[in-house]
Design a protein around this motif. Structure first.
Motif, PDB file in Angstrom:
ATOM      1  N   GLU A 159       0.821  -1.200   0.000  1.00 17.79           N
ATOM      2  CA  GLU A 159       0.000   0.000   0.000  1.00 17.79           C
ATOM      3  C   GLU A 159       0.865   1.265   0.000  1.00 17.79           C
ATOM      4  O   GLU A 159       0.546   2.240  -0.674  1.00 17.79           O
ATOM      5  CB  GLU A 159      -0.951  -0.010   1.206  1.00 17.79           C
ATOM      6  N   GLU A 160       1.957   1.253   0.760  1.00 16.92           N
ATOM      7  CA  GLU A 160       2.860   2.403   0.767  1.00 16.92           C
ATOM      8  C   GLU A 160       3.513   2.592  -0.604  1.00 16.92           C
ATOM      9  O   GLU A 160       3.645   3.722  -1.085  1.00 16.92           O
ATOM     10  CB  GLU A 160       3.944   2.221   1.833  1.00 16.92           C
TER      11      GLU A 160
ATOM     12  N   PHE B 268      -0.861  -3.701 -10.788  1.00 12.84           N
ATOM     13  CA  PHE B 268       0.466  -3.844 -11.404  1.00 12.84           C
ATOM     14  C   PHE B 268       1.425  -4.514 -10.424  1.00 12.84           C
ATOM     15  O   PHE B 268       2.142  -5.445 -10.792  1.00 12.84           O
ATOM     16  CB  PHE B 268       1.012  -2.485 -11.845  1.00 12.84           C
ATOM     17  N   PHE B 269       1.409  -4.066  -9.174  1.00 15.18           N
ATOM     18  CA  PHE B 269       2.258  -4.690  -8.155  1.00 15.18           C
ATOM     19  C   PHE B 269       1.918  -6.172  -8.033  1.00 15.18           C
ATOM     20  O   PHE B 269       2.809  -7.032  -8.034  1.00 15.18           O
ATOM     21  CB  PHE B 269       2.072  -3.981  -6.806  1.00 15.18           C
ATOM     22  N   ASP B 270       0.636  -6.481  -7.922  1.00 24.06           N
ATOM     23  CA  ASP B 270       0.201  -7.871  -7.770  1.00 24.06           C
ATOM     24  C   ASP B 270       0.595  -8.721  -8.983  1.00 24.06           C
ATOM     25  O   ASP B 270       0.964  -9.890  -8.835  1.00 24.06           O
ATOM     26  CB  ASP B 270      -1.307  -7.945  -7.543  1.00 24.06           C
ATOM     27  N   GLU B 271       0.523  -8.145 -10.185  1.00 26.08           N
ATOM     28  CA  GLU B 271       0.927  -8.882 -11.389  1.00 26.08           C
ATOM     29  C   GLU B 271       2.425  -9.191 -11.366  1.00 26.08           C
ATOM     30  O   GLU B 271       2.841 -10.271 -11.787  1.00 26.08           O
ATOM     31  CB  GLU B 271       0.573  -8.084 -12.646  1.00 26.08           C
TER      32      GLU B 271
ATOM     33  N   GLY C 100       6.148 -13.768 -10.661  1.00 24.33           N
ATOM     34  CA  GLY C 100       7.442 -14.172 -10.112  1.00 24.33           C
ATOM     35  C   GLY C 100       8.544 -13.145 -10.304  1.00 24.33           C
ATOM     36  O   GLY C 100       9.706 -13.427 -10.000  1.00 24.33           O
ATOM     37  N   LEU C 101       8.199 -11.965 -10.787  1.00 28.21           N
ATOM     38  CA  LEU C 101       9.214 -10.932 -10.990  1.00 28.21           C
ATOM     39  C   LEU C 101       9.598 -10.244  -9.688  1.00 28.21           C
ATOM     40  O   LEU C 101      10.692  -9.697  -9.580  1.00 28.21           O
ATOM     41  CB  LEU C 101       8.723  -9.896 -12.009  1.00 28.21           C
ATOM     42  N   LEU C 102       8.708 -10.266  -8.711  1.00 27.30           N
ATOM     43  CA  LEU C 102       8.999  -9.693  -7.393  1.00 27.30           C
ATOM     44  C   LEU C 102       8.764 -10.746  -6.324  1.00 27.30           C
ATOM     45  O   LEU C 102       7.792 -11.495  -6.391  1.00 27.30           O
ATOM     46  CB  LEU C 102       8.069  -8.514  -7.083  1.00 27.30           C
TER      47      LEU C 102
ATOM     48  N   ARG D 219       1.156  -7.462   2.411  1.00 32.09           N
ATOM     49  CA  ARG D 219       2.264  -7.808   1.524  1.00 32.09           C
ATOM     50  C   ARG D 219       3.354  -6.750   1.635  1.00 32.09           C
ATOM     51  O   ARG D 219       3.083  -5.563   1.549  1.00 32.09           O
ATOM     52  CB  ARG D 219       1.780  -7.906   0.084  1.00 32.09           C
ATOM     53  N   TYR D 220       4.590  -7.233   1.818  1.00 35.73           N
ATOM     54  CA  TYR D 220       5.734  -6.339   1.954  1.00 35.73           C
ATOM     55  C   TYR D 220       6.796  -6.654   0.909  1.00 35.73           C
ATOM     56  O   TYR D 220       7.025  -7.818   0.583  1.00 35.73           O
ATOM     57  CB  TYR D 220       6.393  -6.494   3.333  1.00 35.73           C
TER      58      TYR D 220
END
Length: 100
Positions: free
Chosen positions: A8-9, A20-23, A28-30, A39-40
């Motif tokens: 969220e931050e 986009f973050f979740d994708e 597996g990119l992050l 999620r951190y």
């Protein structure tokens, strides 16, 4: 304990879509850590996150494109490392023959 920042931050700071973050995570990119359903992202992974964000939002590269670029860069790094190893071996062999 390593420093981390919540999803969220990141979304607020970088002004990106949470999807986009979740994708990035789902593909597996992050790599993330989850604590208490939050999620951190570890601070050490921020540079790769920033790279993907810049490529996506500034260069308009879609997720499959990010995956391809990421894999190609990993392969290039592997080849560079292998080249360094081979050059080291070649140098050792060359030194052996010069001394002999």
């Amino acid at each position: 304990m390593s420093e981390k920042i919540s999803r969220e931050e990141l979304v607020k700071i970088y002004k990106i879509e949470i999807t986009f973050f979740d994708e990035l995570v789902d593909s597996g990119l992050l790599n993330i850590q989850t604590e208490d359903e939050i999620r951190y992202l570890m601070y050490e992974d921020l540079p790769i996150f920033e790279r993907f964000t810049n490529w996506h939002y500034d260069l308009e590269i879609n997720l499959p494109g990010l995956e391809v670029i990421h894999e190609m860069l990993k392969k290039m790094e592997d080849l560079k490392q292998k080249n360094r190893e081979l050059m080291g071996k070649l140098s050792a062999i060359s030194d052996k023959y010069e001394d002999g």
